[in-house]
Design a protein around this motif. Structure first.
Motif, PDB file in Angstrom:
ATOM      1  N   GLU A   1     -34.784 -29.260 -25.398  1.00 44.82           N
ATOM      2  CA  GLU A   1     -34.238 -28.444 -26.488  1.00 44.82           C
ATOM      3  C   GLU A   1     -34.248 -26.963 -26.109  1.00 44.82           C
ATOM      4  OE1 GLU A   1     -34.796 -27.691 -31.299  1.00 44.82           O
ATOM      5  OE2 GLU A   1     -36.290 -28.846 -30.179  1.00 44.82           O
ATOM      6  N   TYR A   2     -35.344 -26.518 -25.499  1.00 43.62           N
ATOM      7  CA  TYR A   2     -35.423 -25.119 -25.060  1.00 43.62           C
ATOM      8  C   TYR A   2     -34.296 -24.791 -24.101  1.00 43.62           C
ATOM      9  CZ  TYR A   2     -36.512 -21.804 -21.380  1.00 43.62           C
ATOM     10  OH  TYR A   2     -36.399 -20.835 -20.423  1.00 43.62           O
ATOM     11  N   ASN A   3     -34.107 -25.625 -23.095  1.00 44.37           N
ATOM     12  CA  ASN A   3     -33.138 -25.313 -22.050  1.00 44.37           C
ATOM     13  C   ASN A   3     -31.710 -25.326 -22.587  1.00 44.37           C
ATOM     14  OD1 ASN A   3     -32.440 -24.581 -19.463  1.00 44.37           O
ATOM     15  ND2 ASN A   3     -32.699 -26.613 -18.583  1.00 44.37           N
ATOM     16  N   TRP A   4     -31.440 -26.205 -23.508  1.00 44.28           N
ATOM     17  CA  TRP A   4     -30.093 -26.283 -24.073  1.00 44.28           C
ATOM     18  C   TRP A   4     -29.788 -25.095 -24.974  1.00 44.28           C
ATOM     19  CZ3 TRP A   4     -26.006 -29.203 -22.925  1.00 44.28           C
ATOM     20  CH2 TRP A   4     -24.924 -29.213 -23.810  1.00 44.28           C
ATOM     21  N   THR A   5     -30.715 -24.770 -25.881  1.00 41.74           N
ATOM     22  CA  THR A   5     -30.413 -23.776 -26.912  1.00 41.74           C
ATOM     23  C   THR A   5     -30.439 -22.342 -26.389  1.00 41.74           C
ATOM     24  OG1 THR A   5     -32.727 -23.726 -27.608  1.00 41.74           O
ATOM     25  CG2 THR A   5     -31.269 -25.251 -28.756  1.00 41.74           C
ATOM     26  N   ARG A   6     -31.118 -22.068 -25.271  1.00 43.16           N
ATOM     27  CA  ARG A   6     -31.169 -20.680 -24.808  1.00 43.16           C
ATOM     28  C   ARG A   6     -29.808 -20.181 -24.332  1.00 43.16           C
ATOM     29  NH1 ARG A   6     -33.867 -20.357 -18.754  1.00 43.16           N
ATOM     30  NH2 ARG A   6     -33.360 -22.466 -18.073  1.00 43.16           N
ATOM     31  N   TRP A   7     -28.856 -21.101 -24.093  1.00 42.74           N
ATOM     32  CA  TRP A   7     -27.524 -20.698 -23.646  1.00 42.74           C
ATOM     33  C   TRP A   7     -26.498 -20.757 -24.771  1.00 42.74           C
ATOM     34  CZ3 TRP A   7     -28.417 -18.127 -19.614  1.00 42.74           C
ATOM     35  CH2 TRP A   7     -29.400 -18.525 -18.698  1.00 42.74           C
ATOM     36  N   GLN A   8     -26.989 -20.749 -26.001  1.00 44.71           N
ATOM     37  CA  GLN A   8     -26.101 -20.725 -27.160  1.00 44.71           C
ATOM     38  C   GLN A   8     -25.949 -19.299 -27.694  1.00 44.71           C
ATOM     39  OE1 GLN A   8     -27.964 -23.424 -29.922  1.00 44.71           O
ATOM     40  NE2 GLN A   8     -26.977 -25.239 -29.041  1.00 44.71           N
ATOM     41  N   SER A   9     -24.934 -19.109 -28.530  1.00 43.48           N
ATOM     42  CA  SER A   9     -24.858 -17.869 -29.296  1.00 43.48           C
ATOM     43  C   SER A   9     -26.063 -17.823 -30.235  1.00 43.48           C
ATOM     44  CB  SER A   9     -23.554 -17.816 -30.090  1.00 43.48           C
ATOM     45  OG  SER A   9     -23.443 -18.960 -30.943  1.00 43.48           O
ATOM     46  N   ILE A  10     -26.382 -16.655 -30.754  1.00 42.27           N
ATOM     47  CA  ILE A  10     -27.595 -16.501 -31.557  1.00 42.27           C
ATOM     48  C   ILE A  10     -27.580 -17.412 -32.774  1.00 42.27           C
ATOM     49  CG2 ILE A  10     -28.972 -14.873 -32.912  1.00 42.27           C
ATOM     50  CD1 ILE A  10     -27.966 -12.677 -31.045  1.00 42.27           C
ATOM     51  N   ASP A  11     -26.400 -17.617 -33.370  1.00 43.61           N
ATOM     52  CA  ASP A  11     -26.317 -18.483 -34.551  1.00 43.61           C
ATOM     53  C   ASP A  11     -26.251 -19.959 -34.185  1.00 43.61           C
ATOM     54  OD1 ASP A  11     -23.756 -18.737 -33.554  1.00 43.61           O
ATOM     55  OD2 ASP A  11     -22.776 -17.712 -35.227  1.00 43.61           O
ATOM     56  N   GLY A  12     -26.220 -20.276 -32.888  1.00 46.31           N
ATOM     57  CA  GLY A  12     -26.216 -21.667 -32.453  1.00 46.31           C
ATOM     58  C   GLY A  12     -24.879 -22.374 -32.590  1.00 46.31           C
ATOM     59  N   LYS A  13     -23.828 -21.650 -32.934  1.00 49.71           N
ATOM     60  CA  LYS A  13     -22.534 -22.285 -33.181  1.00 49.71           C
ATOM     61  C   LYS A  13     -21.684 -22.439 -31.918  1.00 49.71           C
ATOM     62  CE  LYS A  13     -22.268 -20.667 -37.975  1.00 49.71           C
ATOM     63  NZ  LYS A  13     -21.506 -19.849 -38.956  1.00 49.71           N
ATOM     64  N   ARG A  14     -21.963 -21.650 -30.893  1.00 48.96           N
ATOM     65  CA  ARG A  14     -21.196 -21.726 -29.655  1.00 48.96           C
ATOM     66  C   ARG A  14     -22.122 -21.991 -28.467  1.00 48.96           C
ATOM     67  NH1 ARG A  14     -19.720 -16.782 -28.629  1.00 48.96           N
ATOM     68  NH2 ARG A  14     -20.785 -15.878 -30.436  1.00 48.96           N
ATOM     69  N   GLN A  15     -21.683 -22.868 -27.572  1.00 50.49           N
ATOM     70  CA  GLN A  15     -22.432 -23.163 -26.349  1.00 50.49           C
ATOM     71  C   GLN A  15     -21.776 -22.378 -25.211  1.00 50.49           C
ATOM     72  OE1 GLN A  15     -25.161 -25.239 -26.468  1.00 50.49           O
ATOM     73  NE2 GLN A  15     -25.647 -24.666 -24.366  1.00 50.49           N
ATOM     74  N   LEU A  16     -22.487 -21.397 -24.682  1.00 51.68           N
ATOM     75  CA  LEU A  16     -21.899 -20.495 -23.699  1.00 51.68           C
ATOM     76  C   LEU A  16     -22.002 -21.015 -22.273  1.00 51.68           C
ATOM     77  CD1 LEU A  16     -23.266 -17.151 -25.181  1.00 51.68           C
ATOM     78  CD2 LEU A  16     -21.131 -18.353 -25.718  1.00 51.68           C
ATOM     79  N   ALA A  17     -22.817 -22.051 -22.056  1.00 49.68           N
ATOM     80  CA  ALA A  17     -22.989 -22.574 -20.699  1.00 49.68           C
ATOM     81  C   ALA A  17     -23.730 -23.896 -20.731  1.00 49.68           C
ATOM     82  CB  ALA A  17     -23.766 -21.581 -19.842  1.00 49.68           C
ATOM     83  N   LEU A  18     -23.561 -24.677 -19.675  1.00 50.88           N
ATOM     84  CA  LEU A  18     -24.464 -25.779 -19.402  1.00 50.88           C
ATOM     85  C   LEU A  18     -25.753 -25.205 -18.812  1.00 50.88           C
ATOM     86  CD1 LEU A  18     -22.494 -28.682 -17.636  1.00 50.88           C
ATOM     87  CD2 LEU A  18     -23.706 -28.785 -19.822  1.00 50.88           C
ATOM     88  N   PRO A  19     -26.908 -25.719 -19.181  1.00 51.16           N
ATOM     89  CA  PRO A  19     -28.139 -25.267 -18.519  1.00 51.16           C
ATOM     90  C   PRO A  19     -28.124 -25.633 -17.041  1.00 51.16           C
ATOM     91  CG  PRO A  19     -28.627 -26.445 -20.565  1.00 51.16           C
ATOM     92  CD  PRO A  19     -27.180 -26.682 -20.261  1.00 51.16           C
ATOM     93  N   TRP A  20     -28.894 -24.898 -16.265  1.00 47.98           N
ATOM     94  CA  TRP A  20     -29.032 -25.173 -14.835  1.00 47.98           C
ATOM     95  C   TRP A  20     -30.499 -25.398 -14.499  1.00 47.98           C
ATOM     96  CZ3 TRP A  20     -29.748 -21.334 -10.430  1.00 47.98           C
ATOM     97  CH2 TRP A  20     -29.581 -21.956  -9.185  1.00 47.98           C
ATOM     98  N   ASP A  21     -31.237 -24.334 -14.189  1.00 43.04           N
ATOM     99  CA  ASP A  21     -32.619 -24.494 -13.759  1.00 43.04           C
ATOM    100  C   ASP A  21     -33.603 -24.229 -14.894  1.00 43.04           C
ATOM    101  OD1 ASP A  21     -32.275 -21.762 -14.060  1.00 43.04           O
ATOM    102  OD2 ASP A  21     -33.503 -21.247 -12.324  1.00 43.04           O
ATOM    103  N   VAL A  22     -34.881 -24.432 -14.612  1.00 46.01           N
ATOM    104  CA  VAL A  22     -35.980 -23.974 -15.464  1.00 46.01           C
ATOM    105  C   VAL A  22     -37.015 -23.327 -14.547  1.00 46.01           C
ATOM    106  CG1 VAL A  22     -35.719 -25.616 -17.363  1.00 46.01           C
ATOM    107  CG2 VAL A  22     -37.071 -26.247 -15.372  1.00 46.01           C
ATOM    108  N   VAL A  23     -37.748 -22.355 -15.092  1.00 46.67           N
ATOM    109  CA  VAL A  23     -38.822 -21.713 -14.331  1.00 46.67           C
ATOM    110  C   VAL A  23     -40.092 -21.766 -15.181  1.00 46.67           C
ATOM    111  CG1 VAL A  23     -39.545 -19.654 -13.056  1.00 46.67           C
ATOM    112  CG2 VAL A  23     -37.109 -20.164 -13.294  1.00 46.67           C
TER     113      VAL A  23
END
Length: 469
Positions: A161-183
């Motif tokens: 959930e963390y990795n997916w949502t961090r690449w969304q718009s602030i309101d969560g309505k748009r997905q700006l990217a597919l996740p890639w890595d985690v650190v």
């Protein structure tokens, strides 16, 4: 004090942004032709099974477009390793020409913002770092990949959930990217020093032991009495907890004034009194390296990619270091990046085919992991070669497998355009609390009040833009 902040910022940039890879600072452009990449080989697309519809199925992933897609795209990154990935990509998509343009990380984000705002000159695909994504969150700048024909949401279950949502718009309505890595943040420690001082050395046992604040302070006190440091920077537990929760939620409510932050700040102040940190980078400063070589650093928190830096800088200490989870219940990601498509791209289909391959291909991930990039996608982390990998420098631990266990525990946070300004207000008062031993709850309330007062107009502006009114 200002010099410390400059050093801390430099350390974070080096350790978390470069993901252990070489950075090309010369702005070189590298073109990889399909002829060079596929000569004398049978392409994956020719050997894989048709997945129905347009797409190809490779490594169990149903790609949006099949191997017949054509086009030329420009890809901006700060990392040269993608030269090798592009060659693998062209085995699946031989008719897509990718021009890789390398530049420094800061320069890339500045140029991307400039070209997007100008309406011309942006690449078809760009590498972006997580702390920079707020610069591009406004509607109309980047492609929303949750929409057709991309339909990225079909890959949702592959990511935390963390990795997916961090690449969304602030309101969560748009997905700006597919996740890639985690650190994921971890805790590196010298097994020989911990054993000598009578503390657990097994990674799981030590990880459990260090969740208790009293145990952490006992370790710090024991080390300090012997001229040894437990931490690298004095405020790490509180700062890294803050990194985990962020500054604001989706409605711009302030998040760093809670009971947990107060408890960690109390522990930090006690640790500082014990002299638990040298207040310098042990990997990227000469004084810090000298401390490590003298056996005066027993442990430190960092991103998972720090293992490669340890091995490169201190090769003679192989087998003496190991890794466990962060103390005091702190679960945090200390960096990360992914790939976006600017709206002005003129070849979005080829750009999306490239991004799907970059983020989901097993062949690509076999290249990334050699550069200390940790996958955040479950169909890769479940593979035997990944799960069974061992790191002899870290005492033979199954390192990839261990890092993967930390992904799901990282809390969801929002990255906002106001985070940088909020940091300045936060860190000034945190240092005041440490230096003057001010009550933690009092200082956290002051930080919240100051933040909302100083950033109030900007918060209202962001809410108005987000709500479309």
């Amino acid at each position: 004090m200002k010099e410390y902040f400059k050093l801390l910022l430099l350390f974070i940039l080096i350790l978390t942004f470069t993901v252990g890879c070489n950075i090309n600072s010369g702005g070189d452009s590298v073109e990889t032709s399909s002829e060079e990449s596929t000569e004398g080989t049978e392409t994956e697309a020719e050997t894989d099974t048709e997945a129905g519809g347009e797409g190809e199925e490779t490594n169990g992933i149903d790609y949006t477009y099949d191997s017949s897609i054509t086009g030329e795209i420009t890809f901006w990154s700060w990392d040269e390793m993608f030269k090798d990935v592009i060659k693998e990509f062209n085995k699946v998509y031989p008719n897509v020409k990718v021009e890789l343009v390398n530049m420094e990380l800061g320069e890339l984000h500045d140029n991307l913002q400039t070209t997007i705002n100008a309406g011309e000159g942006a690449p078809d695909v760009s590498h972006v770092e997580q702390f920079q994504i707020p610069r591009f969150q406004s509607e109309g700048l980047l492609v929303d990949v949750s929409q057709p024909p991309y339909n990225a949401s079909r890959f949702r279950d592959l990511f935390s959930e963390y990795n997916w949502t961090r690449w969304q718009s602030i309101d969560g309505k748009r997905q700006l990217a597919l996740p890639w890595d985690v650190v994921p943040g971890v805790f590196y420690y010298r097994t020989d020093i911990y054993e000598q001082m009578g503390f657990p050395t097994d990674p799981q046992e030590l990880g459990e032991f260090l969740q208790d604040p009293e145990n952490v302070l006992t370790v710090a006190q024991t080390f300090s009495a012997n001229g040894i440091y437990m931490y690298e920077f004095r405020d790490s537990p509180a700062i890294q907890y803050g990194d985990a929760v962020g500054y604001f939620d989706s409605e711009y409510n302030y998040l760093r004034n809670d009971e947990r932050m107060a408890e960690l700040l109390d522990t930090v102040k006690q640790g500082v009194q014990l002299n638990w940190a040298p207040q310098m980078s042990i990997l990227f400063s000469d004084e810090g390296k000298q401390l490590v070589n003298q056996g005066k650093v027993a442990s430190f928190p960092a991103g998972n990619n720090a293992a490669r830096h340890l091995a490169d800088i201190f090769p003679d200490q192989s087998g003496k270091w190991s890794v466990t989870r962060m103390p005091l219940g702190v679960n945090v990601a200390l960096g990360g990046s992914t790939f976006v498509i600017p709206e002005q791209s003129e070849n979005k289909e080829a750009a999306w085919a490239f991004i799907e391959y970059l983020t989901l291909s097993e062949e690509a991930w076999k290249i990334y992991v050699e550069k200390a990039v940790q996958p955040g996608v479950s169909h890769i982390t479940s593979l035997p070669w990944f799960q069974e990998h061992t790191n002899e420098y870290l005492g033979g631990i199954q390192d990839y497998k261990f890092y993967d266990t930390l992904d799901e525990a990282i809390p969801v946070r929002k990255f906002t355009p106001l985070d940088g300004a909020a940091w300045d207000i936060y860190i000034e008062k945190i240092n005041e609390a440490i230096d003057k031993n001010i009550d933690s709850k009092t200082i956290l309330q002051q930080i919240e009040d100051n933040t909302l007062k100083q950033l109030g107009p900007e918060i209202e502006k962001q809410l108005t833009e987000m709500n479309g009114s």
